[in-house]
Design a protein around this motif. Structure first.
Motif, PDB file in Angstrom:
ATOM      1  N   THR A   1       0.863  -1.179   0.000  1.00 59.37           N
ATOM      2  CA  THR A   1       0.000   0.000   0.000  1.00 59.37           C
ATOM      3  C   THR A   1       0.903   1.234   0.000  1.00 59.37           C
ATOM      4  OG1 THR A   1      -0.053   0.148   2.417  1.00 59.37           O
ATOM      5  CG2 THR A   1      -1.748  -1.242   1.341  1.00 59.37           C
ATOM      6  N   PRO A   2       0.360   2.424  -0.246  1.00 59.78           N
ATOM      7  CA  PRO A   2       1.213   3.621  -0.224  1.00 59.78           C
ATOM      8  C   PRO A   2       2.025   3.761   1.059  1.00 59.78           C
ATOM      9  CG  PRO A   2      -0.856   4.162  -1.263  1.00 59.78           C
ATOM     10  CD  PRO A   2      -0.991   2.736  -0.766  1.00 59.78           C
ATOM     11  N   LEU A   3       1.457   3.390   2.210  1.00 59.81           N
ATOM     12  CA  LEU A   3       2.151   3.551   3.477  1.00 59.81           C
ATOM     13  C   LEU A   3       3.344   2.602   3.626  1.00 59.81           C
ATOM     14  CD1 LEU A   3       2.083   5.145   6.136  1.00 59.81           C
ATOM     15  CD2 LEU A   3       0.571   3.379   7.061  1.00 59.81           C
ATOM     16  N   ALA A   4       3.397   1.557   2.817  1.00 56.35           N
ATOM     17  CA  ALA A   4       4.494   0.589   2.910  1.00 56.35           C
ATOM     18  C   ALA A   4       5.742   1.026   2.153  1.00 56.35           C
ATOM     19  CB  ALA A   4       4.030  -0.769   2.380  1.00 56.35           C
ATOM     20  N   HIS A   5       5.672   2.133   1.425  1.00 56.86           N
ATOM     21  CA  HIS A   5       6.812   2.595   0.633  1.00 56.86           C
ATOM     22  C   HIS A   5       7.787   3.390   1.499  1.00 56.86           C
ATOM     23  CE1 HIS A   5       3.981   1.497  -2.515  1.00 56.86           C
ATOM     24  NE2 HIS A   5       4.935   1.647  -3.419  1.00 56.86           N
ATOM     25  N   LEU A   6       8.390   2.738   2.465  1.00 57.62           N
ATOM     26  CA  LEU A   6       9.211   3.416   3.461  1.00 57.62           C
ATOM     27  C   LEU A   6      10.405   4.156   2.861  1.00 57.62           C
ATOM     28  CD1 LEU A   6       9.310   0.695   6.268  1.00 57.62           C
ATOM     29  CD2 LEU A   6       7.661   2.539   5.927  1.00 57.62           C
ATOM     30  N   GLU A   7      10.988   3.596   1.823  1.00 56.07           N
ATOM     31  CA  GLU A   7      12.186   4.199   1.244  1.00 56.07           C
ATOM     32  C   GLU A   7      11.867   5.493   0.502  1.00 56.07           C
ATOM     33  OE1 GLU A   7      12.568  -0.097   1.860  1.00 56.07           O
ATOM     34  OE2 GLU A   7      11.132   1.120   0.740  1.00 56.07           O
ATOM     35  N   THR A   8      10.617   5.685   0.147  1.00 57.83           N
ATOM     36  CA  THR A   8      10.210   6.851  -0.624  1.00 57.83           C
ATOM     37  C   THR A   8       9.492   7.892   0.219  1.00 57.83           C
ATOM     38  OG1 THR A   8       9.978   5.475  -2.605  1.00 57.83           O
ATOM     39  CG2 THR A   8       8.867   7.601  -2.638  1.00 57.83           C
ATOM     40  N   LEU A   9       8.775   7.452   1.240  1.00 56.78           N
ATOM     41  CA  LEU A   9       7.960   8.360   2.033  1.00 56.78           C
ATOM     42  C   LEU A   9       8.796   9.341   2.843  1.00 56.78           C
ATOM     43  CD1 LEU A   9       5.172   6.070   3.575  1.00 56.78           C
ATOM     44  CD2 LEU A   9       5.002   7.583   1.599  1.00 56.78           C
ATOM     45  N   THR A  10       8.411  10.604   2.785  1.00 55.83           N
ATOM     46  CA  THR A  10       8.961  11.588   3.707  1.00 55.83           C
ATOM     47  C   THR A  10       8.180  11.494   5.015  1.00 55.83           C
ATOM     48  OG1 THR A  10       7.398  13.297   2.999  1.00 55.83           O
ATOM     49  CG2 THR A  10       9.504  13.142   1.793  1.00 55.83           C
TER      50      THR A  10
END
Length: 206
Positions: free
Chosen positions: A94-103
């Motif tokens: 899910t969007p929240l799982a994109h840890l490497e990309t999320l600010t």
């Protein structure tokens, strides 16, 4: 443009990840296709722009097939093996799982809007369990029972419920003239916050 090209599409085509990020933050439609059906993600995969693809995916870009195939198929056909491998690995995110990309700001926004910690494969919480960085730390904090420290990471309904319960405690304190410790029947006001609200407030509060 007359062919349906958007500023986001152009940024993705050219690999301008910072520009794409600004457009997405401003509300650009992440999956709006050109007239020929090609989406920004499909174009990023065609050009081999891995970081752009990660960014688009973190905003929930559709991975449905375009007239030229799925993003995975496009990346594979164009010889972008690293990108194709990442698309396979992140299929269930899910969007929240994109840890490497999320600010930190984006992670906070997702958490406050009610993004689930337990959906997807692997789930955001599972990815954050051993992850480094601010986004992972925020997810771990949001998964803990409610506390003043995690209050800001709960959805609006849960935050409102917490505020209402604290206000109710204040009104009880005033009505029954509790002592300075706020205690009655051996229960202190601080215990209400630390021991009751942590069970009464959940991320799923309606």
């Amino acid at each position: 443009m007359s062919d349906g090209t958007t500023p986001l599409y152009m940024a993705c085509q050219n690999g301008y990840v910072e520009c794409a990020g600004l457009l997405l933050e401003a509300g650009a439609s992440v999956s709006q296709a050109r007239n020929n059906g090609v989406t920004p993600l499909s174009m990023a995969c065609h050009q081999g722009h891995l970081e752009v693809a990660k960014l688009l995916s973190s905003y929930g870009a559709s991975r449905a097939a375009t007239p030229f195939g799925t993003p995975e198929e496009v990346a594979t056909e164009e010889g972008h093996a690293d990108l194709a491998a990442w698309l396979v690995a992140s299929r269930g995110w899910t969007p929240l799982a994109h840890l490497e990309t999320l600010t930190a700001a984006r992670a906070t926004s997702l958490l406050r809007s009610g993004a689930s910690l337990h959906e997807g494969e692997p789930t955001p919480l599972r990815r954050a369990a051993g992850g480094e960085g601010e986004a992972a730390a925020l997810i771990r904090r949001a998964a803990a029972p409610w506390s003043p420290a995690s209050h800001s990471l709960f959805p609006a309904a849960a935050r409102a419920r917490a505020a209402l319960l604290v206000l109710s405690l204040y009104e009880i304190h005033e009505r029954y003239h509790l002592d300075s410790a706020g205690s009655t029947n051996g229960i202190a006001a601080r215990d209400f916050v630390t021991c009751v609200l942590r069970f009464a407030i959940t991320r799923e509060t309606e």
